[in-house]
Design a protein around this motif. Structure first.
Motif, short mmCIF file in Angstrom:
data_model
loop_
_atom_site.label_atom_id
_atom_site.label_comp_id
_atom_site.label_asym_id
_atom_site.label_seq_id
_atom_site.Cartn_x
_atom_site.Cartn_y
_atom_site.Cartn_z
N ILE A 196 0.82 -1.22 0.00
CA ILE A 196 0.00 0.00 0.00
C ILE A 196 0.86 1.27 0.00
O ILE A 196 0.71 2.11 -0.88
CB ILE A 196 -1.01 0.00 1.17
CG1 ILE A 196 -1.90 -1.24 1.09
CG2 ILE A 196 -1.87 1.25 1.13
CD1 ILE A 196 -2.77 -1.45 2.30
N MET A 206 -6.65 -1.49 1.41
CA MET A 206 -6.76 -0.90 2.75
C MET A 206 -7.81 -1.63 3.57
O MET A 206 -7.61 -1.87 4.77
CB MET A 206 -7.14 0.58 2.66
CG MET A 206 -6.09 1.44 2.03
SD MET A 206 -4.98 2.24 3.18
CE MET A 206 -5.98 3.49 3.82
N TYR A 247 -6.38 -4.81 4.71
CA TYR A 247 -5.41 -4.55 5.78
C TYR A 247 -6.12 -4.28 7.10
O TYR A 247 -5.74 -4.81 8.15
CB TYR A 247 -4.52 -3.38 5.38
CG TYR A 247 -3.76 -2.75 6.50
CD1 TYR A 247 -2.62 -3.36 7.02
CD2 TYR A 247 -4.18 -1.55 7.06
CE1 TYR A 247 -1.93 -2.79 8.06
CE2 TYR A 247 -3.49 -0.97 8.10
CZ TYR A 247 -2.37 -1.59 8.60
OH TYR A 247 -1.68 -1.02 9.64
N GLU A 248 -7.18 -3.46 7.05
CA GLU A 248 -7.89 -3.14 8.28
C GLU A 248 -8.53 -4.39 8.86
O GLU A 248 -8.53 -4.59 10.07
CB GLU A 248 -8.96 -2.08 8.01
CG GLU A 248 -8.36 -0.80 7.45
CD GLU A 248 -8.76 0.42 8.24
OE1 GLU A 248 -9.92 0.50 8.63
OE2 GLU A 248 -7.89 1.28 8.47
N GLN A 259 -5.93 -6.28 10.63
CA GLN A 259 -5.58 -5.62 11.88
C GLN A 259 -6.62 -5.89 12.96
O GLN A 259 -6.30 -6.21 14.09
CB GLN A 259 -5.45 -4.11 11.66
CG GLN A 259 -4.19 -3.69 10.96
CD GLN A 259 -2.97 -3.90 11.83
OE1 GLN A 259 -3.01 -3.69 13.04
NE2 GLN A 259 -1.88 -4.35 11.24
N MET A 260 -7.91 -5.74 12.57
CA MET A 260 -8.99 -5.93 13.53
C MET A 260 -8.97 -7.36 14.06
O MET A 260 -9.18 -7.60 15.24
CB MET A 260 -10.36 -5.69 12.89
CG MET A 260 -10.50 -4.37 12.20
SD MET A 260 -10.84 -3.04 13.33
CE MET A 260 -10.92 -1.68 12.19
N VAL A 312 -6.34 -7.58 16.58
CA VAL A 312 -6.70 -6.89 17.81
C VAL A 312 -7.62 -7.77 18.65
O VAL A 312 -7.51 -7.86 19.86
CB VAL A 312 -7.39 -5.55 17.48
CG1 VAL A 312 -8.14 -5.01 18.67
CG2 VAL A 312 -6.36 -4.55 16.99
#
Lengths: 300, 261
Positions: free
Chosen positions: A235, A287, A290-291, A294-295, A298
């Motif tokens: 990215i 994106m 990617y999010e 990430q989530m 988390v």
């Protein structure tokens, strides 16, 4: 409970949120707005189409008059499209290269004796803490015509004429791979290191060769790390400006550089803004991936 | 298994060689008397001397340090607050939007972030200079701080906070006397990261700076574009030396803590 939170607690909650809305979200809306304006020879150099004082009726009437000039130009001029395509190609190639170099490195660190791992990992990401500019600049001395690589290859006798690597796409590719390697190693390492030893032992007991253990257990289990690493490189690499500017030549097309030239050299703010908007649209899918990664991390 | 260890070792050596040979060359050539990279003209500290006489460069060092100290402080405060909100409030309206805005700047190409911030400052008619660079760097830095502190908060034992609350501490008191002290290592790491990012950033600073606010990377960049000058090697070596000292200190402290356990 939630209705009666004290002011201070609400401030802790709202301040970072408000900050991001003001300095991250709103700026993008302004970019979209300006991308729909006409370029003008004034200060600032654009003719606003939408303003805040129009009110609702004014807004409606002006929506009809929105200028798509920049977008028309962007599509008509093949140079921009070529720059997007070439950015995607170079970023994808560089991502493969970082994976190719990063995976063996991350794997070796994750399988090193426990006492060594932290130090080796620190060594692998330490370059990230040094100046990005300097790391890119270091390659100029290596790659240029009278540089070290050519000197070494000619001294050994592999080539008789210097290779033209500097100011080419190859140089840009090497630069991106080098600069973004730590971003690849970090997620790969954590996804390989946390794999339980028992799985590999079980496979070995059942007669799997080390080679098939690697391909059928280690690699599939590190998928999350591979996805995260690739996106972390891919990215930002698409919009890279410094590397193509320093290592690339005049024929190197990358969209980050086009945006920079439109903004700083041609002072065409609407054009620069529409280049940014189209780039953002291209980035929406990676994106979002990617999010999601990430989530998921988390939550785990 | 022998074959495996040979392969692993070569992966390790190749990776580290790729990472460190260019850096080693920069350091080596900062002490080269000759301007040419392929000629060793003898050991010399001449370029360091020229560096100290370059007043423009020294001014930009001071500017960069100011920007980095202030923006890292802002980033740490905002990022820690964001991390606490995300970690301790599980459900709220806009949580998804909030966390998206935390993760997006981490990968967003800097030219887009820089351009959009500049257009905001122009729209608000804010004069560009020191503070606009600080805001730009703080916005990027806070996202990195949030990720670091959030990871730490997720790993913390909640029962300590619950004990504090049971003993009558208000949520705010619990936050400042229990949660934040426990998260302190990650908060410090976040500050260090935000500081480094700010010191290193060229693209955001170029978009958001004004006349008289030239940062070190901007100065270095304009020198690089004029051609390779050994002065850049010298300043690079000094900067990398600084980073190496800090990293070694962190590594050493970590080592001793692990040994003490």
């Amino acid at each position: 409970m939630s209705q009666t939170r004290p002011i201070s607690e609400r401030l802790i909650f709202w301040l970072p949120f408000a900050w991001l809305v003001l300095f991250f979200l709103v700026p993008f809306l302004i970019v979209v707005k300006i991308s729909l304006s006409q370029a003008a020879l004034s200060q600032p150099p654009y003719e606003p189409v939408l303003t805040m004082v129009d009110g609702w009726d004014g807004l409606l009437s002006k929506l009809a008059g929105l200028s798509l000039t920049s977008y028309d130009l962007l599509i008509e001029d093949g140079l921009y499209l070529a720059a997007y395509a070439s950015s995607l190609r170079l970023a994808a190639l560089a991502t493969c290269l970082t994976l190719l170099i990063g995976y063996p490195l991350a794997y070796a660190i994750a399988r090193a004796p426990v006492g060594w791992r932290a130090s080796l990992l620190l060594l692998a990401v330490a370059p990230f803490w040094t100046s990005f500019l300097i790391r890119v600049y270091a390659w100029i001395a290596i790659l240029k015509d009278e540089g070290l690589l050519n000197w070494a290859l000619m001294t050994v006798g592999i080539i008789s004429e210097p290779l033209q690597i500097m100011a080419s796409d190859t140089a840009v590719l090497i630069g991106i791979t080098y600069a973004y390697l730590p971003f690849m190693v970090l997620p790969l390492y954590s996804s390989i290191e946390r794999q339980p030893v028992a799985l590999r032992e079980a496979a070995a007991d059942l007669g799997a060769s080390p080679w098939s253990i690697f391909w059928r257990i280690t690699v599939p289990l590190s998928r999350a790390g591979i996805v995260a690493g690739c996106l972390l490189v891919f990215i930002p690499a698409i919009g890279e400006f410094v590397i193509p500017d320093l290592l690339g030549g005049s024929q190197t097309l990358m969209i980050g550089k086009s945006l920079w030239v439109e903004f700083f050299d041609n002072r065409d703010w609407p054009m620069a803004s529409s280049v940014a908007v189209v780039l953002l649209i291209l980035l929406v899918l990676p994106m979002a991936l990617y999010e999601r990664a990430q989530m998921a991390q988390v939550r785990s | 298994m022998r074959m495996g260890s040979v392969l692993r070792l070569s992966g390790l050596l190749f990776g580290f060689a790729f990472l460190y040979v260019p850096i080693a060359l920069v350091i080596l050539y900062s002490f080269n008397e000759s301007r040419l990279v392929t000629v060793w003209g003898g050991f010399s500290t001449r370029w360091y001397g020229e560096l100290l006489a370059n007043e423009q460069l020294l001014d930009s060092v001071v500017m960069s340090l100011h920007v980095a100290l202030s923006s890292a402080l802002l980033a740490t405060v905002l990022g820690t607050a964001a991390a606490v909100s995300l970690a301790r409030r599980k459900r709220f309206t806009g949580r998804l939007a909030f966390s998206s805005m935390i993760f997006a700047p981490l990968v967003m190409p800097e030219v887009i972030t820089g351009l959009s911030l500049l257009l905001l400052f122009v729209a608000l008619d804010v004069p560009r200079g020191f503070w606009t660079i600080v805001i730009a760097h703080a916005t990027l830095g806070m996202c990195f701080v949030t990720v670091l502190v959030h990871a730490r908060l997720q790993g913390l034992d909640r029962s300590l906070e619950e004990a504090a609350m049971d003993l009558g501490a208000s949520p705010l008191r619990t936050l400042f006397s229990v949660t934040l002290p426990l998260a302190l290592p990650s908060i410090c790491a976040g500050y260090a990261l935000a500081f480094t990012l700010s010191l290193d950033d060229f693209v955001l600073a170029s978009f958001t700076s004004g006349p008289g606010s030239t940062t070190l990377p901007m100065r270095i960049y304009s020198q690089m574009r004029l051609g390779v000058t050994p002065q850049i090697n010298a300043i690079s070596t000094l900067m990398m030396g600084g980073v190496a000292i800090v990293l070694l200190a962190a590594w050493f402290i970590e080592r001793r803590k692990t040994a003490a356990r």
